[in-house]
Design a protein around this motif. Sequence first.
Motif, PDB file in Angstrom:
ATOM      1  N   HIS A 616      37.847  60.211 -11.535  1.00 42.51           N
ATOM      2  CA  HIS A 616      37.884  58.870 -10.886  1.00 42.51           C
ATOM      3  C   HIS A 616      36.324  58.440 -10.916  1.00 42.51           C
ATOM      4  CE1 HIS A 616      41.513  60.122  -9.538  1.00 42.51           C
ATOM      5  NE2 HIS A 616      41.925  58.837  -9.279  1.00 42.51           N
ATOM      6  N   ILE A 617      35.951  57.069 -11.337  1.00 46.40           N
ATOM      7  CA  ILE A 617      34.963  56.566 -10.672  1.00 46.40           C
ATOM      8  C   ILE A 617      35.234  55.905  -9.429  1.00 46.40           C
ATOM      9  CG2 ILE A 617      33.277  54.509 -11.130  1.00 46.40           C
ATOM     10  CD1 ILE A 617      33.314  55.350 -14.126  1.00 46.40           C
ATOM     11  N   VAL A 618      34.559  56.145  -8.487  1.00 48.16           N
ATOM     12  CA  VAL A 618      34.544  55.799  -7.050  1.00 48.16           C
ATOM     13  C   VAL A 618      33.416  54.666  -6.894  1.00 48.16           C
ATOM     14  CG1 VAL A 618      35.009  56.047  -4.576  1.00 48.16           C
ATOM     15  CG2 VAL A 618      35.957  57.687  -6.473  1.00 48.16           C
ATOM     16  N   LEU A 619      33.680  53.290  -6.478  1.00 46.26           N
ATOM     17  CA  LEU A 619      32.499  52.544  -6.130  1.00 46.26           C
ATOM     18  C   LEU A 619      32.655  52.004  -4.585  1.00 46.26           C
ATOM     19  CD1 LEU A 619      30.314  50.506  -7.296  1.00 46.26           C
ATOM     20  CD2 LEU A 619      32.311  48.853  -7.791  1.00 46.26           C
ATOM     21  N   GLU A 620      31.770  52.271  -3.845  1.00 50.23           N
ATOM     22  CA  GLU A 620      31.856  52.342  -2.284  1.00 50.23           C
ATOM     23  C   GLU A 620      30.918  51.110  -1.818  1.00 50.23           C
ATOM     24  OE1 GLU A 620      30.301  56.092  -0.996  1.00 50.23           O
ATOM     25  OE2 GLU A 620      31.964  57.088  -1.772  1.00 50.23           O
ATOM     26  N   GLY A 621      31.587  50.579  -0.848  1.00 51.87           N
ATOM     27  CA  GLY A 621      30.783  49.500   0.028  1.00 51.87           C
ATOM     28  C   GLY A 621      30.408  48.575  -0.709  1.00 51.87           C
ATOM     29  N   CYS A 622      31.378  47.678  -1.361  1.00 49.78           N
ATOM     30  CA  CYS A 622      30.868  46.328  -2.285  1.00 49.78           C
ATOM     31  C   CYS A 622      31.105  45.458  -1.170  1.00 49.78           C
ATOM     32  CB  CYS A 622      32.118  46.334  -3.444  1.00 49.78           C
ATOM     33  SG  CYS A 622      32.017  47.534  -4.473  1.00 49.78           S
ATOM     34  N   THR A 623      29.935  44.630  -1.292  1.00 44.50           N
ATOM     35  CA  THR A 623      29.898  43.229  -0.374  1.00 44.50           C
ATOM     36  C   THR A 623      29.576  41.915  -0.889  1.00 44.50           C
ATOM     37  OG1 THR A 623      27.632  43.888   0.218  1.00 44.50           O
ATOM     38  CG2 THR A 623      29.577  44.713   1.740  1.00 44.50           C
ATOM     39  N   GLY A 624      29.554  41.777  -2.264  1.00 40.43           N
ATOM     40  CA  GLY A 624      29.299  40.708  -3.162  1.00 40.43           C
ATOM     41  C   GLY A 624      30.355  39.673  -2.915  1.00 40.43           C
ATOM     42  N   SER A 633      38.644  52.921  -6.094  1.00 44.39           N
ATOM     43  CA  SER A 633      38.891  54.131  -7.145  1.00 44.39           C
ATOM     44  C   SER A 633      39.346  53.739  -8.367  1.00 44.39           C
ATOM     45  CB  SER A 633      39.390  55.149  -6.511  1.00 44.39           C
ATOM     46  OG  SER A 633      39.595  56.322  -7.166  1.00 44.39           O
ATOM     47  N   PHE A 634      38.738  54.142  -9.506  1.00 38.61           N
ATOM     48  CA  PHE A 634      39.224  53.800 -10.782  1.00 38.61           C
ATOM     49  C   PHE A 634      39.519  54.981 -11.379  1.00 38.61           C
ATOM     50  CE2 PHE A 634      36.056  50.604  -9.754  1.00 38.61           C
ATOM     51  CZ  PHE A 634      36.884  49.528  -9.716  1.00 38.61           C
ATOM     52  N   PRO A 635      40.892  55.295 -11.596  1.00 34.11           N
ATOM     53  CA  PRO A 635      41.312  56.482 -12.469  1.00 34.11           C
ATOM     54  C   PRO A 635      41.091  56.644 -13.834  1.00 34.11           C
ATOM     55  CG  PRO A 635      43.203  55.391 -11.870  1.00 34.11           C
ATOM     56  CD  PRO A 635      42.024  54.593 -11.057  1.00 34.11           C
ATOM     57  N   LEU A 636      40.515  57.719 -14.340  1.00 35.60           N
ATOM     58  CA  LEU A 636      40.176  57.699 -15.809  1.00 35.60           C
ATOM     59  C   LEU A 636      41.185  58.136 -16.556  1.00 35.60           C
ATOM     60  CD1 LEU A 636      36.412  58.810 -15.313  1.00 35.60           C
ATOM     61  CD2 LEU A 636      37.412  56.517 -15.350  1.00 35.60           C
ATOM     62  N   GLY A 637      40.987  57.783 -18.009  1.00 35.24           N
ATOM     63  CA  GLY A 637      42.355  58.219 -18.937  1.00 35.24           C
ATOM     64  C   GLY A 637      43.377  57.191 -18.866  1.00 35.24           C
ATOM     65  N   GLN A 638      43.344  56.260 -18.012  1.00 31.93           N
ATOM     66  CA  GLN A 638      44.405  55.269 -17.807  1.00 31.93           C
ATOM     67  C   GLN A 638      44.152  53.823 -18.357  1.00 31.93           C
ATOM     68  OE1 GLN A 638      45.144  57.184 -13.774  1.00 31.93           O
ATOM     69  NE2 GLN A 638      47.195  56.219 -14.363  1.00 31.93           N
ATOM     70  N   MET A 639      45.250  52.961 -18.320  1.00 34.14           N
ATOM     71  CA  MET A 639      45.004  51.433 -18.325  1.00 34.14           C
ATOM     72  C   MET A 639      45.214  51.245 -16.872  1.00 34.14           C
ATOM     73  SD  MET A 639      47.108  48.904 -20.708  1.00 34.14           S
ATOM     74  CE  MET A 639      46.838  49.595 -22.189  1.00 34.14           C
ATOM     75  N   ILE A 640      44.039  50.491 -16.521  1.00 35.00           N
ATOM     76  CA  ILE A 640      44.309  50.040 -15.098  1.00 35.00           C
ATOM     77  C   ILE A 640      44.356  48.306 -15.188  1.00 35.00           C
ATOM     78  CG2 ILE A 640      42.916  49.940 -12.848  1.00 35.00           C
ATOM     79  CD1 ILE A 640      41.162  52.356 -14.209  1.00 35.00           C
TER      80      ILE A 640
END
Length: 951
Positions: A616-624, A633-640
């Motif tokens: 997974h690629i996990v991006l934490e604490g986004c406040t933009g 959390s973006f699971p890899l090897g899938q179509m998201i």
Amino acid sequence: MKFPNDQIIAVQGARVHNLKDIDVEIPREKLVVITGLSGSGKSSLAFDTIYAEGQRRYIETFSAYVRQFLGSLERPDVDKIDGLSPVIAIEQKTTSRSPRSTVGTITEVYDFLRLLFARASDAYSYNTGKKMVSYTDEQIRDLIVSDYEGKRISILAPVIRSRKGHYRELFEQIAKQGYVKVRVDGAITDLEKGMKVDRYKTHDIEIVIDRLQVANTPEMLKRLDESIRTAMYAGDDVLMILEEQTKTPRYFSRDLMCPESGISYPVPEPNTFSFNSPRGMCETCNGLGHIYEVNPGKIIPDPAVSIKAGGIAPLGEYKKSWAFKQLETIGLKYGFLLEDPIDRIPPEALDVILNGGKEAFEVDSKTLGVRRAYRIDYEGIASFLKSQFADSNSVHIKRWAKGYMDKITCPSCGGSRLRKEALYFKIDERNIADLAALDIGELADFFENLSGKLDGDQKKIAAEVVKEIKTRLKFLLDVGLEYLSLNRGSKSLSGGEAQRIRLATQIGSQLVGVLYILDEPSIGLHQRDNTRLINSLKALRDAGNSVIVVEHDRDMIEASDYVIDIGPRAGKHGGQIISEGPPEYLYDHHTLTADYLSGRKTIAIPSERRTGNGAHIVLEGCTGNNLKDITASFPLGQMIGVTGVSGSGKSTLINETLYPIMNAHYFNGVKKPMPYKAIHGLEHIDKVIDINQAPIGRTPRSNPATYTGVFSEIRSLFTKTTEASIRGYKPGRFSFNVKGGRCETCQGGGLRVIEMNFLPDVYVECETCNGKRFNRETLEIRYKGKSIADVLEMTVDEAVEFFEHIPKIYRKLKTIQDVGLGYISLGQQSTTLSGGEAQRVKLATELSKRDTGKTFYILDEPTTGLHFEDIRVLMEVLHKLVDKGNTVLIIEHNMDVIKIVDYIIDIGYEGGRGGGQIVCEGTPEEVAQDTRSYTARFLKRELFPSEVIAN
């Protein structure tokens, strides 16, 4: 279906682009949808035939004198068009790219806000926060009499407030006008010849106009009137009363004035609140809300490198020049060599290098035993970059300087764009910048509740303006734009948003008898808001207008009065009317559109979802923007699929946060991501590719062949022909961008630009080469009987067949064909491609490269401009990418795409401030069961239609 002649727009013999001499009757004052495959000829009929003829007839109404400045618009290739009303086209590409253009200025809501604040706001002092007051001369006289009767006072006119200078000339001028006393820094003194004050200190200077004992008598009132008039004239509409016993000053002004500190504002006008007017704009940023500041980190990217080795990026490596001579002199003064690493240079020396300095000094020469004098006169690298960016006339130098700068919020106005005084005019404790920053939904609520908070006069003055503002806001809400704010720049709007803003503006203008042509207004709109958009178009129709919409959306087609289906295929295989009539008639025809609408054909739901590779690629604490400290959390090897209502924060999360982080990590991208705390898992992939809808080129020179790189291979192939080898032609001979082989009349453009003084430039075919771009000698070179110009005119489908035995060319062309663009020609100007087509050309370019199986693809609404069948073809290509192990992330509203992805991240709950949270995530089946999600309601219809019908 026949309509009376006075109720139709009759088009006869239309042959523009791929239209095959078609005749069509379009009913007036109806909502008409033109649909069909991408590239079948919908826009050719709607925009390039009907709108182009309407625009040409409009220009024909001008006098011959005006037309000579406009030039003549070419008549579209059509025999006859009858019943044509005045035409307004609402396209996707028509918003201003100016940084001064905002949602508020486009919709004119901000203009009414400015008028409201100029007439009905209360002013407050920026020094004390007290409410400002203004008086007439009679009021001032009456106040003086009532407050100071029997007391001795001085009437003074302030001329200098808290400014430095010796003011000798001012004192001479005052004396010449006949005055004998002045008050300087709180002390009254006689004017003397040659009088001056300390020029390095700040001073307050007032002229003593009159000294008197106040009494309520006719003579005294007359004297007061004259003294007040004189003091107002000398003091620029401000006077000061000084009671001689207490020495307490009190200010009076015809303008708005703070009764305590004496600062005054001019009477507000609408342009006081305009960031495009010198009277209202912030002087630091000139009304843009941001400034460019030099970033020392970009000037010195690596402090461990020496100046000589190129440690100062704008200067590069050492060379004998005046700049390096000055740096050596600075080194002598501060004790460093150019060979020293920059991090060892003393901070005060670094300050001189960056910001400049002027000084003279002497150094003992050890070899000669004498003292040598040196002089530093150095502008400083940061100062030089600033001056070049601000003052240079060269676009290239400005761009070079900008590369070392950061765009930051203006420190003076805090991004509000307005000068300080404008921000202290308030209605219900909010200034105009506060209102412009509210979401349109919140702004509408503010005005609904405003009337109870205004006093009698204000209510009367504001009534009409508030009514206009509420009407315009309602139209914006009706087209699903409640999440936008008035201060949002028009550059940042998607094509669909810009179109819906123009639509709301047109509904607000309340014109009648007009033909409106819209190009896919549902782009970027969540299914939830479709009904509101359709109702807005029906309101336009019901007002007595004709509405033609080029659209693929199922809801729009079914809600229309009349449908024209163009096909049967795209490009040269399209351009015919294959069915027309009310939507219910459409189902009886066996066209691709009818098959998908009736359910005879569908985009199949996969039997099982991919589970990915476990990483997974996990991006934490986004406040933009409106994101509320979310972790995704973006699971890899899938179509998201990233879904959610318009304005919920999808683009902020993906395009403004995730992509800039990944781009900086893999390719040293410089775009600053929105705020976030941490990111994990970047080691699992090796590159990121963003395929967006930005045009692939902004000039007619750019085309799919040049963008994908296939044209370079084709040119190399032409140089290998026998005739080209004999003549010694190199690949450059077959380029329309360099001298040699191109037509010099149009410089390889194939078109000549006619500059229109009052309208956009018009392109006409070059009369020398007849649009072929090349000169006669170049066109004599042929491969399999075709010249280079003939190849550029081929469609991709034809070129795939023509070059099937040349693997390098065939592979690139095949990928363009695979993404459903077989109908476009290789040399088609990129300016004529739709957003969706441009995106698929980019996709084809990336697909033709060898993938690693660890690539992360980001696509933003790839179904824009695509028919159901085109979506099926595109999704097959994307599925192949994921099957190889890559990850594909799609931001999308289209249910045909959402139902076939492997994993959904749904953002909501609403748009704007009501959004910015992850509502639910999981497989489409899991998300469809979530009762909180708007996306889930529509997804359920696609996945479990029997359940929805039963309920």
